[in-house]
Design a protein around this motif. Sequence first.
Motif, PDB file in Angstrom:
ATOM      1  N   LEU A 163       0.833  -1.273   0.068  1.00 47.83           N
ATOM      2  CA  LEU A 163       0.011   0.083  -0.023  1.00 47.83           C
ATOM      3  C   LEU A 163       0.761   1.411  -0.117  1.00 47.83           C
ATOM      4  CD1 LEU A 163      -2.699  -1.021   2.614  1.00 47.83           C
ATOM      5  CD2 LEU A 163      -2.928  -0.971   0.310  1.00 47.83           C
ATOM      6  N   GLU A 164       2.053   1.255   0.742  1.00 48.59           N
ATOM      7  CA  GLU A 164       2.698   2.452   0.966  1.00 48.59           C
ATOM      8  C   GLU A 164       3.236   3.173  -0.406  1.00 48.59           C
ATOM      9  OE1 GLU A 164       5.020   3.926   4.858  1.00 48.59           O
ATOM     10  OE2 GLU A 164       5.603   1.802   4.000  1.00 48.59           O
ATOM     11  N   PRO A 165       3.732   2.350  -1.294  1.00 50.61           N
ATOM     12  CA  PRO A 165       4.248   3.102  -2.500  1.00 50.61           C
ATOM     13  C   PRO A 165       3.117   3.855  -3.218  1.00 50.61           C
ATOM     14  CG  PRO A 165       5.172   0.960  -2.538  1.00 50.61           C
ATOM     15  CD  PRO A 165       4.172   0.923  -1.273  1.00 50.61           C
ATOM     16  N   ALA A 166       2.111   3.607  -3.106  1.00 49.47           N
ATOM     17  CA  ALA A 166       0.815   4.133  -3.690  1.00 49.47           C
ATOM     18  C   ALA A 166       0.085   5.062  -2.917  1.00 49.47           C
ATOM     19  CB  ALA A 166      -0.098   3.058  -4.352  1.00 49.47           C
ATOM     20  N   GLY A 167       0.322   5.104  -1.488  1.00 51.93           N
ATOM     21  CA  GLY A 167      -0.523   5.855  -0.429  1.00 51.93           C
ATOM     22  C   GLY A 167      -1.832   5.775  -0.389  1.00 51.93           C
ATOM     23  N   ALA A 168      -2.087   4.395  -0.611  1.00 55.06           N
ATOM     24  CA  ALA A 168      -3.565   3.926  -0.688  1.00 55.06           C
ATOM     25  C   ALA A 168      -4.069   3.196   0.663  1.00 55.06           C
ATOM     26  CB  ALA A 168      -3.629   2.883  -1.815  1.00 55.06           C
ATOM     27  N   GLN A 169      -5.269   3.375   0.795  1.00 51.68           N
ATOM     28  CA  GLN A 169      -5.706   2.635   2.036  1.00 51.68           C
ATOM     29  C   GLN A 169      -6.274   1.367   1.685  1.00 51.68           C
ATOM     30  OE1 GLN A 169      -8.913   5.585   3.040  1.00 51.68           O
ATOM     31  NE2 GLN A 169      -7.464   6.397   5.002  1.00 51.68           N
ATOM     32  N   LEU A 170      -6.916   0.328   2.503  1.00 54.75           N
ATOM     33  CA  LEU A 170      -7.383  -0.990   2.100  1.00 54.75           C
ATOM     34  C   LEU A 170      -8.416  -1.066   3.190  1.00 54.75           C
ATOM     35  CD1 LEU A 170      -7.311  -3.584   1.049  1.00 54.75           C
ATOM     36  CD2 LEU A 170      -5.991  -4.348   3.042  1.00 54.75           C
ATOM     37  N   VAL A 171      -9.577  -1.567   2.585  1.00 51.01           N
ATOM     38  CA  VAL A 171     -10.767  -1.909   3.242  1.00 51.01           C
ATOM     39  C   VAL A 171     -11.015  -3.413   3.121  1.00 51.01           C
ATOM     40  CG1 VAL A 171     -13.086  -1.783   3.465  1.00 51.01           C
ATOM     41  CG2 VAL A 171     -11.744   0.238   2.846  1.00 51.01           C
ATOM     42  N   THR A 172     -11.019  -4.275   4.049  1.00 52.67           N
ATOM     43  CA  THR A 172     -10.883  -5.710   4.008  1.00 52.67           C
ATOM     44  C   THR A 172     -11.862  -6.293   5.022  1.00 52.67           C
ATOM     45  OG1 THR A 172      -9.648  -7.604   4.082  1.00 52.67           O
ATOM     46  CG2 THR A 172      -8.963  -5.821   5.337  1.00 52.67           C
ATOM     47  N   GLY A 173     -12.538  -7.307   4.557  1.00 56.40           N
ATOM     48  CA  GLY A 173     -13.222  -8.216   5.674  1.00 56.40           C
ATOM     49  C   GLY A 173     -12.458  -9.195   6.159  1.00 56.40           C
ATOM     50  N   GLY A 174     -12.728  -9.566   7.567  1.00 54.17           N
ATOM     51  CA  GLY A 174     -11.960 -10.427   8.145  1.00 54.17           C
ATOM     52  C   GLY A 174     -12.465 -10.928   9.437  1.00 54.17           C
ATOM     53  N   PRO A 175     -11.851 -11.594  10.242  1.00 56.61           N
ATOM     54  CA  PRO A 175     -12.596 -12.214  11.633  1.00 56.61           C
ATOM     55  C   PRO A 175     -11.817 -11.103  12.548  1.00 56.61           C
ATOM     56  CG  PRO A 175     -11.119 -13.827  11.110  1.00 56.61           C
ATOM     57  CD  PRO A 175     -11.119 -12.847   9.810  1.00 56.61           C
ATOM     58  N   ARG A 176     -12.613 -10.935  13.734  1.00 58.18           N
ATOM     59  CA  ARG A 176     -12.121 -10.003  14.568  1.00 58.18           C
ATOM     60  C   ARG A 176     -12.554 -10.705  16.253  1.00 58.18           C
ATOM     61  NH1 ARG A 176     -12.947  -5.792  18.336  1.00 58.18           N
ATOM     62  NH2 ARG A 176     -15.043  -5.826  18.156  1.00 58.18           N
ATOM     63  N   VAL A 177     -11.528 -10.827  17.177  1.00 59.55           N
ATOM     64  CA  VAL A 177     -11.566 -11.404  18.344  1.00 59.55           C
ATOM     65  C   VAL A 177     -11.327 -10.344  19.534  1.00 59.55           C
ATOM     66  CG1 VAL A 177      -9.274 -12.350  18.429  1.00 59.55           C
ATOM     67  CG2 VAL A 177     -11.068 -13.521  20.068  1.00 59.55           C
ATOM     68  N   GLU A 178     -12.225 -10.406  20.407  1.00 59.49           N
ATOM     69  CA  GLU A 178     -12.229  -9.626  21.782  1.00 59.49           C
ATOM     70  C   GLU A 178     -11.790 -10.819  22.769  1.00 59.49           C
ATOM     71  OE1 GLU A 178     -15.516  -7.502  22.893  1.00 59.49           O
ATOM     72  OE2 GLU A 178     -14.994  -6.030  21.256  1.00 59.49           O
TER      73      GLU A 178
END
Length: 516
Positions: A307-322
């Motif tokens: 991402l960094e060379p293009a200065g882009a953001q990423l929106v992605t799906g995935g699991p999350r745990v508390e």
Amino acid sequence: MPLLAALALTAISGTLYGLAFPTASWHLVAWVVLVPFFLALRRATLGRALILGWLWTMTAAYAVGNWFPHSVANYYEQPLLVGIGFFVFVASFMAAPAFMAFAAVYRLLVRRPGRLLPFAVAATWVAVELARARLVGNPWALFGYSQMGRERLMQIADATSVYGVSFLLVAVNAALAELVAAVSTRSPRDRAVAPSSRRAVSQPLAGVALAFALVVAALAYGQYRLVTTEITPASVRPIRVAMVQANLDVGTQWREEFYGRNVDEYLRLTHAALRDSRAEIVFWPENALTFFLEDEPLYRTAIARVLEPAGAQLVTGGPRVEHGAAPVYYNSVFLLADDGSIVASYDKQRLVPFAEYFPVHALDFLRREFAHARELTPGSERPPLPTSAGPAGVTICNEAMFPEIAAARVRAGAVFFVDPAHDTWLTPKFSAQQFDIVRLRTVEERRYLVRASTSGPSAIVDPLGRVVAHTDFFVRDTLGGTIWPSTVVTPYARIGDAFAYACVLASVASTIVRLR
């Protein structure tokens, strides 16, 4: 009407109903598809009406969703018989009661014919659709969705949602059914000499004329919206976006052995997408991540290198745990900055029963398992993701089926929609039907939609519901394009399902009049 004839007409109507939806998409048949069903119900006893309502539901449900038994068996890794059982259960308990109730009311409404009868019937149909969507949580294949692609007609959704389109379809069907019934019951002598018989036909003709006049008015409104709605306003900075569709099978159920798998392919495709599209934001689908992002700094570092060379953001799906004494698991979407840091996240609020949570504990053997997770938890209310394009309203996969959820995102400040989806375990027919449902959210709220799917279609849809760009089914691909953030507030965003609730009141009033 003989029982066999009534059963045949009902089955024909249900089958044709399914053909109005993808992948057949016979849009025009929807305007006559209910006529056989209505004719079968006209003089039915209450018991027969309930039976016909159940039969219509089963034939329509299978014609629309014949993918369901095989997909369910594949998802749960069970014999086909389990999929068939699920289909019968869902259709009988999550759809049939609504149409059985409609059938019971319809036979009362036609006792008092008149030029306004088609509108009473249409209001009753909308009432049971609203009940099915809000009370049962099953808005699949609502009648109005059969007209996706008819751009002028669908524009009324910015005030009425899908229910306005359903109303028009049913009003025309009911008016035509009354006309057919009036003509078919007249004897040759009546047609020749009886003024009262001619008057009996004039009322259905007036009903047909009124129904079609309402359709013409809706089309005129749609043309006005198509001409006047700004979809590329000069005062708004356009945003370049890209979607990654890896078409990778990570299993129909989450398993620990898939932990971290396939991220290298997503990164490779993302590098290519950034090179070709120069996107500011890249979107990955639901379940693209097979690991807990917050617990894996090395994976975040790998993402940052792309991402960094293009200065882009990423929106992605995935699991999350508390973590805690009893860990809590979520189906989530993350916003990452170009350095790999997590800017914000969203936890899915409307979970899929029997897939993401289990209301029936006796079916525990079907539960998914991912790193010891046995059941997901609904997320709490959160603000839209603060992307570089502005606040993004997220609806994960099936959440986009509910217009009230999308409206809530807009009221919270969302200037465009994001819909990450997991379609790999399903069929192109399901995916096309789901995509049509999602598209209507753009019309209701006049927002661009970015949809990132595991296996297609990934797409950009404009505020008029038109597909700007899309991928094919079951291919590995990337897709780039441009969206324009919007702060427009539509009538539907302000008043919600006021039209549908007005139909409920009209239906109740009409039924009470007939009962009295």
